[in-house]
Design an enzyme around this catalytic site. Structure first.
Site, PDB file in Angstrom:
ATOM      1  N   ASN A  15       0.864  -1.190   0.000  1.00 52.34           N
ATOM      2  CA  ASN A  15       0.000   0.000   0.000  1.00 52.34           C
ATOM      3  C   ASN A  15       0.894   1.231   0.000  1.00 52.34           C
ATOM      4  OD1 ASN A  15      -1.806   2.047   0.452  1.00 52.34           O
ATOM      5  ND2 ASN A  15      -2.321   1.423   2.560  1.00 52.34           N
ATOM      6  N   LYS A  17       0.062   4.234  -0.235  1.00 48.13           N
ATOM      7  CA  LYS A  17      -0.603   5.428   0.336  1.00 48.13           C
ATOM      8  C   LYS A  17      -0.423   6.612  -0.628  1.00 48.13           C
ATOM      9  CE  LYS A  17      -0.101   3.318   4.806  1.00 48.13           C
ATOM     10  NZ  LYS A  17       0.026   3.447   6.255  1.00 48.13           N
ATOM     11  N   HIS A 102      -9.453   1.069   5.188  1.00 44.03           N
ATOM     12  CA  HIS A 102      -8.145   1.338   5.796  1.00 44.03           C
ATOM     13  C   HIS A 102      -8.327   2.315   6.960  1.00 44.03           C
ATOM     14  CE1 HIS A 102      -4.043   2.629   6.438  1.00 44.03           C
ATOM     15  NE2 HIS A 102      -3.685   1.499   5.854  1.00 44.03           N
ATOM     16  N   GLU A 104      -6.685   4.781   7.905  1.00 44.96           N
ATOM     17  CA  GLU A 104      -6.522   6.203   7.578  1.00 44.96           C
ATOM     18  C   GLU A 104      -7.799   6.757   6.958  1.00 44.96           C
ATOM     19  OE1 GLU A 104      -2.845   5.656   5.459  1.00 44.96           O
ATOM     20  OE2 GLU A 104      -1.893   5.151   7.360  1.00 44.96           O
ATOM     21  N   GLU A 174      -4.795  -4.714  10.904  1.00 46.61           N
ATOM     22  CA  GLU A 174      -3.793  -3.659  11.050  1.00 46.61           C
ATOM     23  C   GLU A 174      -4.050  -2.877  12.340  1.00 46.61           C
ATOM     24  OE1 GLU A 174      -1.966  -2.517   6.975  1.00 46.61           O
ATOM     25  OE2 GLU A 174      -3.695  -1.250   7.344  1.00 46.61           O
ATOM     26  N   GLY A 180       2.976   2.674  10.741  1.00 49.29           N
ATOM     27  CA  GLY A 180       3.915   3.777  10.542  1.00 49.29           C
ATOM     28  C   GLY A 180       4.683   4.182  11.789  1.00 49.29           C
ATOM     29  N   SER A 220       3.920  -1.698  10.343  1.00 50.67           N
ATOM     30  CA  SER A 220       5.382  -1.721  10.491  1.00 50.67           C
ATOM     31  C   SER A 220       5.977  -3.086  10.138  1.00 50.67           C
ATOM     32  CB  SER A 220       5.787  -1.295  11.908  1.00 50.67           C
ATOM     33  OG  SER A 220       5.380   0.042  12.154  1.00 50.67           O
ATOM     34  N   GLY A 242       5.126   1.542   4.603  1.00 49.60           N
ATOM     35  CA  GLY A 242       6.440   2.163   4.400  1.00 49.60           C
ATOM     36  C   GLY A 242       7.462   1.278   3.710  1.00 49.60           C
TER      37      GLY A 242
END
Ligand code: 13P
Length: 272
Positions: A15, A17, A102, A104, A174, A180, A220, A242
């Site tokens: 992902n 993002k 998600h 976010e 998640e 992150g 992470s 990330g």
């Protein structure tokens, strides 16, 4: 512990993002992953989830590579006066995958369980594979409420799901506090939560349909810890943020997953 759930191939999804900022960087990133993904393709499913503007360019690069392409969100109406939205129908010609729910989207953009449910149904209805995300906040984790929170999100999202659609559904667990932050969840915690997720799937869809739903860990995840998740009997892969923005790192993750599942990998996989 036995890594292999019967009939399930591991999935590693990146992902991206709202990254990277330029089309050329997106192309470079996709190119950097293709070699490793092809080398492991007998064993591992790989999907890349770039931002909307980069989808078409990345689609061309991924053509006939076996690497899946996905979007990070979709809207349930097929077309109409919904400024800024992209419908599941529009994605279905280009993508095999889409994310829904998600954290976010839930946290920053205020998406409700009901919206997540409608998006999931619409996406599956047009033939997309959905990675539906669930996860608890830090204080919910501290209060020992993870199973309750995650089960509630999942039950709501499955409201319109028919057992026949389960092969197109993947659940990503998640924990929000792990996203992150560099504080990946203890695999033991991930395993317990996945057991709760599996219970809800079994109850909502029936055992047979449930067994077609893969469960991923996200938060992470990187090449150093991905092995500890995919070794869990209930974990079928990872959703990666990330670490998926560094081609070498993501390529290494693909190799590790292939190794855990006993599939072939090649030396050139990390360097192509
Ligand atoms: P990180 O891997 O950067 O923690 O992000 C996880 C995530 O949100 C993937 O969807």
């Amino acid at each position: 512990m036995n890594a292999q759930r019967s009939g399930s191939r591991p999935l590693l999804a990146g992902n991206w993002k709202m990254n990277p900022a330029r089309a050329s960087e997106a192309a470079e990133l996709a190119r950097g992953v293709i070699g490793a993904a092809r080398a492991a393709s007998a064993t591992v499913d790989v999907a890349l989830l770039p931002p909307f503007p980069w989808l078409l360019g990345v689609a061309e690069l991924l053509h006939e590579t076996g690497v899946g392409l996905g979007a990070q969100d979709c809207f349930w109406e097929p077309a109409g006066a919904y400024t800024g939205e992209v419908s599941a129908v529009m994605l279905s010609g280009w993508c095999q995958w889409v994310l829904t729910g998600h954290s976010e989207r839930r946290q920053i953009f205020g998406e409700s369980d009901e919206w997540v449910s409608k998006k999931t149904k619409a996406a599956i209805g047009v033939g997309l594979n959905v990675i539906l995300c669930v996860g608890e906040l830090d204080d919910q984790f501290e209060a020992g409420r993870t199973d309750e929170v995650v089960s509630g999100q999942l039950q709501a999202a499955l409201e319109y799901m028919s057992p026949g659609d389960s092969g197109r559904l993947v659940i990503a667990y998640e924990p929000i506090w792990a996203i992150g932050t560099g504080k990946n969840a203890d695999p033991e915690h991930a395993y317990k939560t996945m057991r709760a997720i599996r219970r809800v799937l079994d109850e909502s869809l029936g055992d047979e349909a449930s067994s077609r739903v893969r469960i991923l860990y996200g938060g992470s995840a990187n090449s150093g810890n991905v092995g500890s998740y995919v070794e869990l009997p209930l974990c079928d892969g990872c959703l990666v943020g990330g670490a998926s923005l560094k081609a070498h790192e993501f390529a290494r993750m693909i190799e590790v997953v292939a190794e855990v599942y006993g599939g072939p990998t090649t030396e050139e996989a990390t360097t192509s």
